[in-house]
Design an enzyme around this catalytic site. Structure first.
Site, PDB file in Angstrom:
ATOM      1  N   GLN A 104       0.799  -1.225   0.084  1.00 32.32           N
ATOM      2  CA  GLN A 104      -0.093  -0.034  -0.101  1.00 32.32           C
ATOM      3  C   GLN A 104       0.735   1.450  -0.086  1.00 32.32           C
ATOM      4  O   GLN A 104       1.778   1.381   0.820  1.00 32.32           O
ATOM      5  CB  GLN A 104      -0.947   0.022   1.152  1.00 32.32           C
ATOM      6  CG  GLN A 104      -1.933   1.173   1.115  1.00 32.32           C
ATOM      7  CD  GLN A 104      -2.647   1.341   2.300  1.00 32.32           C
ATOM      8  OE1 GLN A 104      -2.240   1.826   3.383  1.00 32.32           O
ATOM      9  NE2 GLN A 104      -3.961   0.910   2.420  1.00 32.32           N
ATOM     10  N   TYR A 175      -6.853  10.226   3.733  1.00 33.93           N
ATOM     11  CA  TYR A 175      -5.623  10.538   3.702  1.00 33.93           C
ATOM     12  C   TYR A 175      -5.732  11.342   2.144  1.00 33.93           C
ATOM     13  O   TYR A 175      -6.804  11.639   1.531  1.00 33.93           O
ATOM     14  CB  TYR A 175      -4.595   9.414   3.492  1.00 33.93           C
ATOM     15  CG  TYR A 175      -4.509   8.745   4.956  1.00 33.93           C
ATOM     16  CD1 TYR A 175      -4.090   9.359   5.894  1.00 33.93           C
ATOM     17  CD2 TYR A 175      -5.168   7.554   4.978  1.00 33.93           C
ATOM     18  CE1 TYR A 175      -3.913   9.112   7.110  1.00 33.93           C
ATOM     19  CE2 TYR A 175      -4.971   7.046   6.347  1.00 33.93           C
ATOM     20  CZ  TYR A 175      -4.459   7.931   7.465  1.00 33.93           C
ATOM     21  OH  TYR A 175      -4.217   7.073   8.885  1.00 33.93           O
ATOM     22  N   ARG A 223      -8.100   1.242  -2.479  1.00 36.80           N
ATOM     23  CA  ARG A 223      -8.759   1.315  -1.224  1.00 36.80           C
ATOM     24  C   ARG A 223      -9.472   2.631  -1.052  1.00 36.80           C
ATOM     25  O   ARG A 223      -8.781   3.563  -1.064  1.00 36.80           O
ATOM     26  CB  ARG A 223      -7.907   1.061   0.221  1.00 36.80           C
ATOM     27  CG  ARG A 223      -8.705   0.719   1.097  1.00 36.80           C
ATOM     28  CD  ARG A 223      -7.879   0.450   2.703  1.00 36.80           C
ATOM     29  NE  ARG A 223      -8.746  -0.557   3.334  1.00 36.80           N
ATOM     30  CZ  ARG A 223      -8.412  -0.685   4.767  1.00 36.80           C
ATOM     31  NH1 ARG A 223      -7.236  -0.351   5.256  1.00 36.80           N
ATOM     32  NH2 ARG A 223      -9.101  -1.451   5.495  1.00 36.80           N
ATOM     33  N   CYS A 347     -10.619  -3.854  21.360  1.00 42.10           N
ATOM     34  CA  CYS A 347     -10.323  -2.845  22.293  1.00 42.10           C
ATOM     35  C   CYS A 347      -9.436  -1.720  21.962  1.00 42.10           C
ATOM     36  O   CYS A 347      -9.260  -0.742  22.572  1.00 42.10           O
ATOM     37  CB  CYS A 347      -9.550  -3.532  23.587  1.00 42.10           C
ATOM     38  SG  CYS A 347      -8.034  -4.093  23.216  1.00 42.10           S
ATOM     39  N   CYS A 351      -2.929  -1.964  19.342  1.00 40.92           N
ATOM     40  CA  CYS A 351      -2.700  -1.854  18.034  1.00 40.92           C
ATOM     41  C   CYS A 351      -2.751  -0.641  17.510  1.00 40.92           C
ATOM     42  O   CYS A 351      -2.528  -0.152  16.391  1.00 40.92           O
ATOM     43  CB  CYS A 351      -3.662  -2.892  17.325  1.00 40.92           C
ATOM     44  SG  CYS A 351      -5.426  -2.572  17.559  1.00 40.92           S
ATOM     45  N   ALA A 396      -4.483 -12.286  33.807  1.00 42.73           N
ATOM     46  CA  ALA A 396      -2.810 -12.453  34.293  1.00 42.73           C
ATOM     47  C   ALA A 396      -2.490 -13.848  34.726  1.00 42.73           C
ATOM     48  O   ALA A 396      -1.889 -14.555  34.031  1.00 42.73           O
ATOM     49  CB  ALA A 396      -2.461 -11.619  35.206  1.00 42.73           C
ATOM     50  N   GLN A 423     -11.545  -9.823  36.529  1.00 41.23           N
ATOM     51  CA  GLN A 423     -12.165  -8.503  36.219  1.00 41.23           C
ATOM     52  C   GLN A 423     -12.745  -8.767  34.547  1.00 41.23           C
ATOM     53  O   GLN A 423     -13.354  -7.897  34.167  1.00 41.23           O
ATOM     54  CB  GLN A 423     -11.194  -7.501  36.268  1.00 41.23           C
ATOM     55  CG  GLN A 423     -10.953  -7.095  37.719  1.00 41.23           C
ATOM     56  CD  GLN A 423     -10.043  -6.025  37.790  1.00 41.23           C
ATOM     57  OE1 GLN A 423     -10.457  -4.763  37.127  1.00 41.23           O
ATOM     58  NE2 GLN A 423      -9.185  -5.941  38.612  1.00 41.23           N
TER      59      GLN A 423
END
Length: 651
Positions: A104, A175, A223, A347, A351, A396, A423
């Site tokens: 790209q 862009y 794209r 989330c 990344c 964890a 959690q």
């Protein structure tokens, strides 16, 4: 037998045959060397996905105009022949595992900052500011436009010379190429702006000249955002016109995306967006063209991807963050092991959030190996088998137990509750966070696959642990909510509750009930969102100048939009001094008193680690103890998983 026959049928782009319909779309990683050259770390990252069975990799955005067109800290460059050797090595490595690879090529235009472009003012077709970044671009001259067109051509020639199978022009997400195509950002009155045809001149000229330079048959993907989801931008109707014109220009495949920076959640979706919500855009584009179409957008499960291909809604499916989370997504799907896929939970923390807004290298909450594939290419067996006891069945602890077991150790995991998750159970109750359950379920299943002995419903005290004669103990005992030293916050007050208890469904609220949430961090804001969706009238009181500052920025952007719709208000810069039966008293920075009415008050002040006493007792018995997750340092899921993996790797 091949599972998902449509998904794993051969695809074709021009004359290029691709082994299946799974595309890894371009996603910036910050894994390049600081000078923009290809790093070994980057090669390792892409090789893992090629080895995992993806059909086509479209390499992350490569800048054609340094530093003016740069938009991330460690962005690849191909504005000089000296960079070609690294790209050749990358292409060769990907090809060795049977995948094809496109490059790209990209120019940021106005969607960058002087801090990234080494002090240069961003450029654009017109001086329309980017409100998301707060930048003011300058307008490009005709000569500059011509120079940039040539730079795209030069990059395409180099890509072909580096043995890439094709190129992709990045005309999506606002862009530079997309800026020329959009009436929102292109207000020129010369040959490069005004009418639809003149706005298309810039991308069409790039395509024409690239084809002249590399040949008609060299594959070109384009794209673009079929709908920019912003006032004054291109809509799906304009998107269809764009698609037709691109096909006429000789583009070989259309990669259909959405959004620009001002509509950021539509292009980098937070967790509340449903799987495949963008597919309808590709489906509509496919109706008006005869060339292949790639669809993208929260495609997480092979069953879903198979249906898209089977129903003819698109020709290829792009699995982006899903391949960061699990490089073997295609391989597992093909072998009928789809239940073993570690699915992305959207989330955006490692990344996108850390990478884009803190210039960090790519990470992944659910995949602690992401971005470090060369170091952890395979789980190596420990030289000596040890007995490892893990205390705590949250993210964890579960990750530590899995990693230790895969390294050949005997692992026993204790969890005081009857079920695992810690959690993760609470986090998944927040609005739009149901995908977190995917990760909890995967961890639990992986414990079984790894051979971990799980003892749930058991409180592991020092005597119980010592009786096992463990070589190592990993404490993943988590954290507990903090009760602030505020008058009226005492536990005996029947109208004061902890946020965790609210999200766990332990507290009932009436519709239109007035609720004050003390604490405007991530937990406080998610609790406020949860309550507002149930009909409560919610006010957040926060001592800092703003709320949700510890959130990943795109998720925060999206949440603030939801807060506006739900009528959630915030009182910032205020310290609560007392909790009363009818509300809370607070004081501002200048000493101004305030009173916020409430029937109920929710505490979201933060958490503190649990397990220090157990650690000391075990160490006094001569046991080697390692502490991970919130028990070591309160953080996010990504921190918990990473610490669990790292500690177990070292045993």
């Amino acid at each position: 037998m091949t599972h998902f026959p449509n998904l794993f049928s051969e695809g074709r782009i021009g004359n290029l045959v691709i082994r299946n319909r799974i595309v890894m779309p371009p996603m910036a990683t910050n894994l390049a060397n600081e000078d923009g050259s290809v790093s070994q770390r980057l090669i390792d990252y892409y090789v893992a996905r090629a080895r995992g069975g993806v059909g086509l990799i479209i390499l992350e955005n490569v800048q054609v105009d340094y530093p003016q067109g740069k938009n991330v800290a460690c962005q690849l460059r191909l504005d000089d022949d000296k960079y070609m050797a690294g790209f050749f090595e990358l292409a060769e490595a990907v090809h060795s595992y049977g995948a094809k690879i496109f490059m790209q090529i990209h120019h940021a235009g106005r969607q960058t900052t002087p801090g990234i472009t080494e002090g240069l003012q961003p450029v654009a077709p017109s001086p329309v500011p980017c409100s998301f970044l707060g930048t003011q671009p300058r307008e490009l001259t005709i000569n500059e436009i011509e120079e940039i067109i040539q730079k795209f051509v030069d990059a395409a020639v180099r890509a072909k010379g580096a043995m890439f199978d094709g190129i992709e022009l990045h005309g999506a997400h606002g862009y530079l190429i997309g800026q020329f195509m959009s009436p929102r950002t292109n207000r020129r009155v010369d040959k490069y702006g005004g009418s639809f045809e003149r706005r298309m001149r810039f991308p069409l000229e790039i395509i024409r000249r690239i084809k002249e330079a590399v040949g008609e048959d060299y594959p070109i993907s384009f794209r673009f955002s079929a709908d920019e989801f912003v006032e004054g931008g291109n809509t799906l109707e304009e998107g269809k016109q764009i698609a037709k014109m691109l096909e006429e220009a000789g583009v070989h495949v259309l990669h259909v995306s959405a959004g620009i920076y001002e509509s950021m959640p539509t292009l980098l979706e937070p967790s509340r967006f449903e799987q495949g919500w963008r597919v309808y855009l590709a489906e509509e584009i496919k109706k008006v063209v005869n060339i292949p179409v790639i669809t993208v957008g929260v495609i997480r499960e092979p069953e879903f991807a198979e249906k898209i291909i089977a129903e003819g809604r698109a020709d290829f499916v792009a699995v982006g963050r899903g391949l960061i989370a699990d490089p073997e997504w295609p391989k597992k799907a093909k072998e009928g092991r789809q239940n073993e896929i570690r699915k992305c939970i959207s989330c955006n923390i490692g990344c996108i959030g850390g990478r884009v807004f803190q210039n960090l290298r790519l990470r992944c909450t659910v995949n602690p190996v992401a971005g470090r594939e060369g170091v952890y290419s395979e789980i190596k067996q420990a030289p000596v088998k040890k007995k490892v006891v893990v205390v705590g069945g949250g993210p964890a602890g579960m990750q530590a137990a899995i990693t230790a077991a895969k390294r050949g150790h005997q692992v026993i995991l204790y969890e005081k509750k009857q079920h695992l998750g810690g959690q993760l159970e609470i986090a998944s109750a927040s609005p739009g966070k149901a995908k977190i359950k995917w990760f909890r379920d995967w961890l639990e299943a992986e414990l079984s696959r790894a051979g971990v002995e799980v003892r749930s419903g058991v409180t592991a005290d020092a005597e119980t642990i010592a009786a096992l004669s463990p070589d190592y103990v990993i404490l993943a005992t988590g954290s507990e909510p903090v009760t602030p030293r505020i008058k009226g916050a005492e536990k005996e007050n029947t109208f004061v509750f902890q946020a965790w208890d609210v999200l766990a469904g332990k507290v009932s609220f009436d519709k239109d009930e007035e609720v004050v949430v003390i604490g405007g961090g991530l937990v406080g804001c998610e609790t406020a969102h949860y309550l507002a969706e149930k009909g409560a009238k919610v006010t957040i009181v926060e001592m800092l100048s703003d709320i949700a500052i510890d959130m990943e920025p795109i998720s925060r952007f999206d949440m603030m939009q939801q807060f506006t719709k739900l009528g959630i208000s915030a009182r910032t810069g205020k310290v609560v001094t007392e909790i009363l039966p009818r509300g809370v008293a607070a004081v501002g920075k200048e000493g101004k008193q305030d009173f916020i009415r409430a029937h109920k008050v929710v505490l979201a002040i933060g958490q503190s680690p649990v397990g220090n006493e157990l650690k000391k007792t075990l160490e006094d018995k001569g046991i080697d103890v390692r502490v991970i997750g919130d028990a070591y340092n309160v953080g996010k899921i990504i921190d918990a998983v990473s610490s669990g993996f790292q500690v177990a790797w070292q045993i």
